[in-house]
Design an enzyme around this catalytic site. Structure first.
Site, PDB file in Angstrom:
ATOM      1  N   TRP A 149       0.960  -1.202   0.051  1.00 27.77           N
ATOM      2  CA  TRP A 149       0.032   0.361   0.005  1.00 27.77           C
ATOM      3  C   TRP A 149       1.496   1.279  -0.341  1.00 27.77           C
ATOM      4  O   TRP A 149       1.036   1.650  -0.823  1.00 27.77           O
ATOM      5  CB  TRP A 149      -1.033  -0.144   1.339  1.00 27.77           C
ATOM      6  CG  TRP A 149      -1.943  -1.084   1.020  1.00 27.77           C
ATOM      7  CD1 TRP A 149      -2.628  -1.850   1.329  1.00 27.77           C
ATOM      8  CD2 TRP A 149      -2.675  -1.507  -0.082  1.00 27.77           C
ATOM      9  NE1 TRP A 149      -3.250  -2.846   1.294  1.00 27.77           N
ATOM     10  CE2 TRP A 149      -3.456  -2.579  -0.034  1.00 27.77           C
ATOM     11  CE3 TRP A 149      -3.094  -0.646  -1.428  1.00 27.77           C
ATOM     12  CZ2 TRP A 149      -5.010  -2.867  -0.862  1.00 27.77           C
ATOM     13  CZ3 TRP A 149      -3.742  -0.927  -2.286  1.00 27.77           C
ATOM     14  CH2 TRP A 149      -5.177  -1.711  -2.015  1.00 27.77           C
ATOM     15  N   ASP A 152      -2.736   6.743   5.556  1.00 29.44           N
ATOM     16  CA  ASP A 152      -2.895   6.187   5.312  1.00 29.44           C
ATOM     17  C   ASP A 152      -3.639   5.012   6.310  1.00 29.44           C
ATOM     18  O   ASP A 152      -2.906   4.064   6.026  1.00 29.44           O
ATOM     19  CB  ASP A 152      -2.922   5.345   3.879  1.00 29.44           C
ATOM     20  CG  ASP A 152      -3.522   4.022   3.207  1.00 29.44           C
ATOM     21  OD1 ASP A 152      -4.649   4.280   3.884  1.00 29.44           O
ATOM     22  OD2 ASP A 152      -2.958   4.286   2.523  1.00 29.44           O
ATOM     23  N   LYS A 205     -12.941  -1.472   5.512  1.00 32.49           N
ATOM     24  CA  LYS A 205     -11.739  -2.295   6.349  1.00 32.49           C
ATOM     25  C   LYS A 205     -12.808  -1.739   7.789  1.00 32.49           C
ATOM     26  O   LYS A 205     -12.860  -3.160   8.685  1.00 32.49           O
ATOM     27  CB  LYS A 205     -10.305  -1.842   6.771  1.00 32.49           C
ATOM     28  CG  LYS A 205      -9.468  -3.227   5.068  1.00 32.49           C
ATOM     29  CD  LYS A 205      -9.520  -1.820   3.987  1.00 32.49           C
ATOM     30  CE  LYS A 205      -8.651  -3.213   3.576  1.00 32.49           C
ATOM     31  NZ  LYS A 205      -7.724  -1.747   2.614  1.00 32.49           N
TER      32      LYS A 205
HETATM   33  C1  LIG Z   1      -7.704  -1.283   1.560  1.00 30.24           C
HETATM   34  C2  LIG Z   1      -6.171  -0.394   1.446  1.00 30.24           C
HETATM   35  C3  LIG Z   1      -6.624   0.533   0.333  1.00 30.24           C
HETATM   36  C4  LIG Z   1      -7.106   0.390  -0.363  1.00 30.24           C
HETATM   37  O1  LIG Z   1      -8.194   1.324  -0.783  1.00 30.24           O
HETATM   38  P1  LIG Z   1      -9.635   0.570  -2.342  1.00 30.24           P
HETATM   39  O2  LIG Z   1     -10.229   1.698  -0.747  1.00 30.24           O
HETATM   40  O3  LIG Z   1     -10.035  -0.521  -2.563  1.00 30.24           O
HETATM   41  O4  LIG Z   1      -8.742   2.128  -3.275  1.00 30.24           O
HETATM   42  C5  LIG Z   1      -5.160   1.187   0.921  1.00 30.24           C
HETATM   43  N1  LIG Z   1      -4.784   1.605   2.178  1.00 30.24           N
HETATM   44  C6  LIG Z   1      -4.606  -0.175   2.680  1.00 30.24           C
HETATM   45  C7  LIG Z   1      -3.178   0.365   3.612  1.00 30.24           C
HETATM   46  C8  LIG Z   1      -5.619  -0.477   2.582  1.00 30.24           C
HETATM   47  O5  LIG Z   1      -5.548  -1.526   3.669  1.00 30.24           O
END
Ligand SMILES: *Cc1c(COP(=O)(O)O)cnc(C)c1O
Length: 359
Positions: A102, A171, A195
């Site tokens: 990521w 993030d 999540k």
């Molecule tokens: C799942 C995830 C993403 C991507 O998320 P999307 O909503 O599919 O764009 C980005 N960063 C992390 C840490 C993630 O777990």
């Protein structure tokens, strides 16, 4: 029958939230239609939106000088939004920590608009740890500093918050709301919802208000935090159902005792699994102690020819979605807020039984 779901995302939602949504689906608040079928500008929906924001503010004790935005495009849109919104004040350099897939996607996107300085990377040991601050090479003139507090695929979580001299951007897609957070240490926090917040289709960004003035002039309207902030996240039609469901999750979290309770539970749940992995000769964790995620627990079988049997039998035992990310293989159990302790107890009991039967 509902089973124990360890999916990394879109992930398990709290059962009471799903029941409430089910019960309200056809006739929401006596309106004779669902919450999905009314205007986002109606007083009824605006109340849902405002309550969700207030509940999130309460849960994370978000200071008044931060905007809370509900956005389209997931965390991936924020990989683009971060440089677009922060590279405009004459600085086009940003510091990033590279901790896995990521972080890498965020880096790749920022490189399209400016210069990325990778201050630290854990690539040398296959992304199995969070690099400590002693190894950093920070730039003097960075517009911001970006990191990924929890790498969802590698199962690596920072146990500290970086101290930096420019706005810190995080993030938090996979560990937001899992513990109390000193929001004032951050410039921007963003997270895709699917999540630890709600269903997919919505993302949250928490932005310190002085950072709304730093966008590149050509920024696409749909990525602008300022446009979103000025319009109460309703510059265009927001994902109303995802916003409503996220709001129900916030209410559920408050009723569970908030992020303090989630922090305690996440430690209990993950410790139960890691302790078992460390005792076992049959299973192991590839992640270095000290950097092990409370949210996503990857593990491998010593004999990977048993992977298929493990997954099949787990599913038969009502334990869903334990397959590791396609890029790394092995297994992964995601233990987000909506996954109860009973799920982890059932998983560990199943693993112990599997181990005994196969050795
Ligand atoms: C799942 C995830 C993403 C991507 O998320 P999307 O909503 O599919 O764009 C980005 N960063 C992390 C840490 C993630 O777990």
């Amino acid at each position: 029958m509902r089973k124990f779901n360890f999916c990394a995302g879109p992930a398990a939602l709290p059962e009471p939230v799903l029941r409430q949504a089910q019960q309200e689906l056809l006739d929401w608040q006596g309106l004779g239609c669902s919450v999905m079928e009314i205007s986002h500008r109606s007083p009824e929906f605006v109340e849902v939106a405002e309550r969700a924001e207030q509940d999130l503010r309460d849960l994370l004790a978000i200071p008044a000088n931060y905007k809370v935005l509900f956005l389209h495009g997931g965390a991936t849109a924020q990989f683009s939004a971060v440089p677009w919104n922060l590279f405009g004040a004459g600085r086009k350099v940003a510091d990033y920590i590279h901790t896995g897939q990521w972080a890498n996607k965020a880096i790749k996107e920022a490189q399209r608009y400016g210069q990325v300085n990778v201050v630290a990377s854990s690539e040398d040991r296959n992304f199995t740890y969070a690099p400590g601050p002693d190894s950093w090479q920070q730039s003097g003139d960075a517009a911001y500093f970006h990191y990924t507090p929890n790498e969802t695929i590698g199962g690596v979580e920072f146990d500290y918050i970086p101290e930096v001299s420019c706005p810190l951007v995080a993030d938090m897609s996979s560990n937001i709301l899992s513990q109390p957070l000193p929001v004032e240490k951050f410039g921007v926090i963003y997270a895709g919802a699917q999540k630890n917040i709600g269903p997919s289709g919505i993302a949250v960004a928490i932005v310190r208000d002085d950072l709304l003035e730093r966008a590149l002039p050509e920024i696409p309207r749909s990525l602008s935090w300022k446009v979103a902030a000025d319009a109460g996240s309703m510059d265009n039609t927001p994902p109303t159902f995802a916003w409503y469901l996220s709001g129900l999750v916030f209410q559920w979290l408050k009723a569970q005792g908030g992020v303090e309770a989630m922090a305690e539970q996440s430690l209990r749940k993950s410790a139960l699994l890691y302790d078992y992995l460390d005792r076992s000769e049959f299973f192991s964790s590839p992640v270095e102690p000290g950097s092990r995620s409370r949210m996503n627990v990857p593990f491998v079988l010593a004999d990977d020819s048993l992977d298929k049997a493990f997954l099949r039998e787990a599913e038969e035992a009502g334990l869903l979605n334990l397959k590791g990310h396609r890029s790394v293989g092995g297994m992964r159990a995601s233990l987000y807020n909506a996954v109860p302790l009973a799920a982890v107890e059932a998983l560990v009991a199943f693993m112990a039984d599997f181990e005994q039967r196969r050795t």
